[in-house]
Scaffold this motif. Structure first.
Motif, mmCIF file in Angstrom:
data_model
loop_
_atom_site.group_PDB
_atom_site.id
_atom_site.type_symbol
_atom_site.label_atom_id
_atom_site.label_comp_id
_atom_site.label_asym_id
_atom_site.label_seq_id
_atom_site.Cartn_x
_atom_site.Cartn_y
_atom_site.Cartn_z
ATOM 1 N N GLN A 1 0.826 -1.211 0.000
ATOM 2 C CA GLN A 1 0.000 0.000 0.000
ATOM 3 C C GLN A 1 0.862 1.263 0.000
ATOM 4 N N LEU A 2 2.025 1.182 0.641
ATOM 5 C CA LEU A 2 2.860 2.378 0.760
ATOM 6 C C LEU A 2 3.360 2.828 -0.601
ATOM 7 N N ASP A 3 3.723 1.859 -1.439
ATOM 8 C CA ASP A 3 4.187 2.196 -2.782
ATOM 9 C C ASP A 3 3.026 2.667 -3.651
ATOM 10 N N VAL B 1 6.423 9.209 4.248
ATOM 11 C CA VAL B 1 6.061 8.267 5.326
ATOM 12 C C VAL B 1 6.709 6.896 5.131
ATOM 13 N N ALA B 2 7.144 6.575 3.927
ATOM 14 C CA ALA B 2 7.756 5.267 3.696
ATOM 15 C C ALA B 2 9.238 5.384 3.363
ATOM 16 N N PRO C 1 3.404 -0.954 24.534
ATOM 17 C CA PRO C 1 3.579 -1.966 23.476
ATOM 18 C C PRO C 1 4.517 -3.079 23.916
ATOM 19 N N PRO C 2 4.423 -4.256 23.320
ATOM 20 C CA PRO C 2 5.324 -5.363 23.649
ATOM 21 C C PRO C 2 6.777 -4.960 23.421
ATOM 22 N N PRO C 3 7.639 -5.091 24.447
ATOM 23 C CA PRO C 3 9.048 -4.682 24.287
ATOM 24 C C PRO C 3 9.747 -5.405 23.135
ATOM 25 N N GLU C 4 9.376 -6.670 22.900
ATOM 26 C CA GLU C 4 10.048 -7.418 21.846
ATOM 27 C C GLU C 4 9.721 -6.854 20.454
ATOM 28 N N VAL C 5 8.546 -6.268 20.299
ATOM 29 C CA VAL C 5 8.208 -5.630 19.023
ATOM 30 C C VAL C 5 9.035 -4.361 18.830
ATOM 31 N N VAL C 6 9.111 -3.562 19.891
ATOM 32 C CA VAL C 6 9.902 -2.320 19.815
ATOM 33 C C VAL C 6 11.366 -2.654 19.532
ATOM 34 N N GLU C 7 11.871 -3.716 20.169
ATOM 35 C CA GLU C 7 13.261 -4.115 19.941
ATOM 36 C C GLU C 7 13.489 -4.493 18.476
ATOM 37 N N ALA C 8 12.566 -5.251 17.903
ATOM 38 C CA ALA C 8 12.696 -5.651 16.494
ATOM 39 C C ALA C 8 12.690 -4.421 15.575
ATOM 40 N N MET C 9 11.880 -3.436 15.936
ATOM 41 C CA MET C 9 11.802 -2.220 15.116
ATOM 42 C C MET C 9 13.095 -1.398 15.200
ATOM 43 N N THR C 10 13.656 -1.288 16.415
ATOM 44 C CA THR C 10 14.898 -0.514 16.545
ATOM 45 C C THR C 10 16.063 -1.210 15.841
ATOM 46 N N VAL C 11 16.070 -2.537 15.853
ATOM 47 C CA VAL C 11 17.116 -3.277 15.121
ATOM 48 C C VAL C 11 17.001 -2.980 13.618
ATOM 49 N N ALA C 12 15.775 -2.996 13.108
ATOM 50 C CA ALA C 12 15.561 -2.703 11.680
ATOM 51 C C ALA C 12 15.982 -1.273 11.351
ATOM 52 N N TRP C 13 15.658 -0.344 12.242
ATOM 53 C CA TRP C 13 16.041 1.069 12.045
ATOM 54 C C TRP C 13 17.558 1.189 11.931
ATOM 55 N N LYS C 14 18.274 0.561 12.903
ATOM 56 C CA LYS C 14 19.736 0.656 12.924
ATOM 57 C C LYS C 14 20.341 0.023 11.669
ATOM 58 N N ASP D 1 15.278 3.548 7.697
ATOM 59 C CA ASP D 1 14.298 3.357 6.617
ATOM 60 C C ASP D 1 12.966 2.950 7.253
ATOM 61 N N LEU D 2 11.960 3.790 7.102
ATOM 62 C CA LEU D 2 10.705 3.577 7.830
ATOM 63 C C LEU D 2 9.941 2.362 7.327
ATOM 64 N N THR D 3 10.037 2.044 6.045
ATOM 65 C CA THR D 3 9.354 0.844 5.548
ATOM 66 C C THR D 3 9.902 -0.401 6.244
ATOM 67 N N ALA D 4 11.217 -0.449 6.448
ATOM 68 C CA ALA D 4 11.813 -1.590 7.159
ATOM 69 C C ALA D 4 11.339 -1.637 8.611
#
Length: 497
Positions: A33-35, A149-150, A293-306, A311-314
Motif C-alpha cells: 500500500q505504501l508504494d 512516510v515510507a 507496546p510489547p518490548p520485543e516488538v519495539v526491539e525488532a523495530m529498533t534493530v531494523a532502524w539501525k 528506513d521507515l518501511t523496514a
C-alpha cells in the motif's frame, strides 16, 4: 479470541472495512500500500499542491492591495472588509477539511492513511496559528508528510521541520541570531521553540539526556531559517543567522560562515541518534498496538532502524512481521477522526455525501471559498455590492457528520492543542463525555445513512469476526433498523482496534 488476519489488518492497522474494498490478506499487501499510495491523487489541497501555492500567492497579493486601498477607507468599510477576508480564510480551510475526510474515507490504502495521520500528529502544526496557516497546513501534509512516510526518517524530519508551516507554528520566523547583522541592528533575539521541540518531540524524546544548553544551541543553529512572507516559501537568510560554532548533543555545527547545510546536518545527526530510534519506534508501536507496546516488538523495530539507517518501511515491516503485533485485539481506542472515518467507510459513504452537504447548493466550492475576498476587492475598487453584505450567507455550511462532529468529539482537523499533538492513549478517548458524543454521532449517522440497512448484515460487514456475541444479540433485538445500525457504530468493538 483470535481474529482473522484481514480483520486485524483493517481494524488495528487500517481505517476499517468498506464494502467493495478487499482488506489486506498479508503483510506484503500492507507494505505494498505504501508504494501504491505514492501514485494516488490526494483529495486535498483543492486542485493539488501547485494550485494551493498559487492560491497562497494570490491571497498575499490581494491582502497587500486591500491594505493599501484601506488607507483611504472609512472605519465601517475597514471593519466589513476584515470580516469578509476572515470569512474567506475560514471558507478555504472548510473546503480542505471536508476533502481531508474524503481522502481517508475513500482511499483503499488504510495502512498508509493511518501512517499519514500518525506522522502528521508527530510533527504537529495548527491551522489556527495565524490566518495564512489555514492555506499552508493542508499543503504541509500533502508535500512534507505524505511523500516521506515510507522513506528515511531523516528525510521526513527535514521536510517537516523546515516547512513554512512548522517555521511559522513554532515561531522560528521570530528567531534572530542576536549577534547576526539584523540582530544587532534590530535588537531582536533568539526564540527557542523550534529548537526545543526538535529535540523533545521530533527526535530524541523527553528524558533522553539532552540539556537546556543543547536546546539553546539547537536554536542558534536553526537561526537563518525563515519564511518569505510574499510567497510563503521557506528560505535561509544569512543576515539573521547567529555566527560561530555551536555544540548540540556532542556535535559541533557552523563556524565563521553559517549556511542551511548546518541546519540539515543537525537534523540528520539527531535522526541518527540511538535515543531517536528508541523514542520513535516505541511511539509507532504504542500508536498501533497498545499504550504499553510489547518490548520485543519495539526491539525488532529498533534493530531494523539501525540496520537500514532509519528506513521507515523496514521499521514498519519489523512491526508487522512480529507475532506479538497481532495479539490481544482492542487494546487501543480509535481517536475521533479515525472513529468517524471508519463509521463512514462501514456505511459505504461516497464523496458526494461528504462534500455537497457542506456547501451552499448551486455554488461551486472555489467560488464560495474566495467570495469574501472578491467582495472586499470590489468594494475597495468603488464598485460596491449588488446585494447587501451578509456574513452568514458567505460562510460555507459544514457537513454535520464530519468537520463539526470531529471538533465536538475533541479532535478538530489540523488543529492540535499543542506541539505535542493530540493525545494517543486509550483513556483520553474512551470516557463518559467523549463516549456520549460518539453515541450521538452514531444515532445521527444511522438516521441519515443507515435507516434502510439490515443491522445484522451491517454488523457482519463492519466488524466481521471481531463482533462479540453480546453485541450480535443486542443488535439482533434492536426495535428498528436505524437503532440497530446505531448500536453497531456505538458498540465497544467498533470504538476500539
Amino acid at each position: 479470541m483470535v481474529l482473522a488476519f484481514s480483520t486485524m489488518a483493517a481494524l488495528r492497522f487500517g481505517t476499517g472495512f468498506r464494502p467493495g474494498q478487499a482488506p489486506p490478506e498479508s503483510v506484503e499487501e500492507m507494505l505494498g500500500q505504501l508504494d501504491a499510495a505514492r501514485r494516488e491523487k490526494l483529495s486535498f489541497p483543492d486542485g493539488g499542491p501547485l494550485a494551493a501555492k498559487d492560491r497562497i500567492a494570490e491571497t498575499t497579493a490581494q491582502l497587500a492591495l486591500l491594505k493599501h486601498a484601506g488607507k483611504r477607507a472609512d472605519t465601517e468599510t475597514k471593519r466589513l472588509n476584515r470580516v469578509r477576508f476572515n470569512i474567506a480564510f475560514v471558507n478555504l480551510l472548510t473546503v480542505e477539511e471536508h476533502a481531508r475526510f474524503i481522502q481517508s474515507v475513500l482511499s483503499p490504502y488504510g495502512f498508509n492513511e493511518r501512517l499519514a495521520g500518525f506522522w502528521l500528529n508527530h510533527f504537529s502544526v495548527s491551522a489556527r496559528k495565524e490566518y495564512f496557516m489555514r492555506l499552508i497546513v493542508p499543503l504541509y501534509e500533502a508535500e512534507a508528510i505524505r511523500p516521506h512516510v515510507a522513506g528515511r526518517f531523516a528525510d521526513l524530519a527535514k521536510a517537516a521541520v523546515l516547512h513554512p508551516a512548522m517555521l511559522i507554528y513554532l515561531d522560528q520566523v521570530k528567531s534572530i541570531g542576536p549577534n547576526s547583522p539584523q540582530g544587532r541592528k534590530r535588537q531582536k533575539g533568539l526564540n527557542e521553540n523550534l529548537g526545543r521541540e526538535l529535540l523533545e518531540l521530533h527526535t530524541l524524546g523527553a528524558g533522553s539526556g539532552y540539556t537546556q544548553t543543547d536546546v539553546r544551541n539547537a536554536a542558534f543553529v536553526l537561526t537563518g531559517m525563515t519564511v518569505d512572507r510574499k510567497t510563503y516559501q521557506a528560505r535561509y537568510a544569512a543576515n539573521i543567522a547567529e555566527p560561530g560554532a555551536r555544540v548540540v548533543f556532542g556535535r559541533s555545527y557552523g563556524g565563521r560562515v553559517r549556511s542551511r547545510s548546518d541546519v540539515e546536518d543537525l537534523i540528520e545527526d539527531l535522526a541518527a541518534a540511538p535515543e531517536t530510534r528508541n523514542h520513535i519506534c516505541r511511539k509507532i508501536a504504542a500508536h498501533f498496538i497498545a499504550d504499553t507496546p510489547p518490548p520485543e516488538v519495539v526491539e525488532a523495530m529498533t534493530v531494523a532502524w539501525k540496520r537500514t539507517d532509519g528506513d521507515l518501511t523496514a521499521v514498519y515491516a519489523a512491526m508487522l512481521r512480529h507475532p506479538a503485533s497481532w495479539e490481544e485485539e482492542g487494546q487501543k481506542a480509535k481517536p475521533p477522526f479515525d472513529y468517524i472515518v471508519s463509521g463512514l467507510r462501514a456505511l459505504s459513504v461516497g464523496a458526494d455525501d461528504m462534500q455537497h452537504r457542506g456547501m451552499p447548493t448551486d455554488v461551486p466550492a472555489q467560488a464560495v471559498g474566495t467570495a469574501g475576498m472578491e467582495g472586499a476587492m470590489r468594494q475597495m475598487a468603488g464598485g460596491g455590492d449588488a446585494m447587501p453584505f451578509d456574513p452568514a450567507a458567505l460562510r460555507l455550511r459544514h457537513n454535520p457528520l464530519t468537520v463539526p462532529a470531529v471538533e465536538r468529539l475533541g479532535q478538530p482537523v489540523w488543529q492540535p492543542p499543542s506541539p505535542a499533538g493530540f493525545d494517543d492513549v486509550f483513556s483520553t478517548w474512551i470516557a463518559g463525555g467523549p463516549l456520549a458524543g460518539r453515541i450521538a454521532w452514531a444515532r445521527l449517522a444511522a438516521a441519515r445513512l443507515g435507516a434502510d440497512r439490515d443491522p445484522r448484515a451491517f454488523l457482519r460487514e463492519a466488524l466481521r469476526d471481531a463482533a462479540r456475541q453480546d453485541t450480535i444479540d443486542t443488535v439482533s433485538l434492536a426495535p428498528t433498523r436505524q437503532m440497530g445500525v446505531a448500536l453497531v457504530l456505538a458498540s465497544p468493538e467498533f470504538n476500539r482496534r
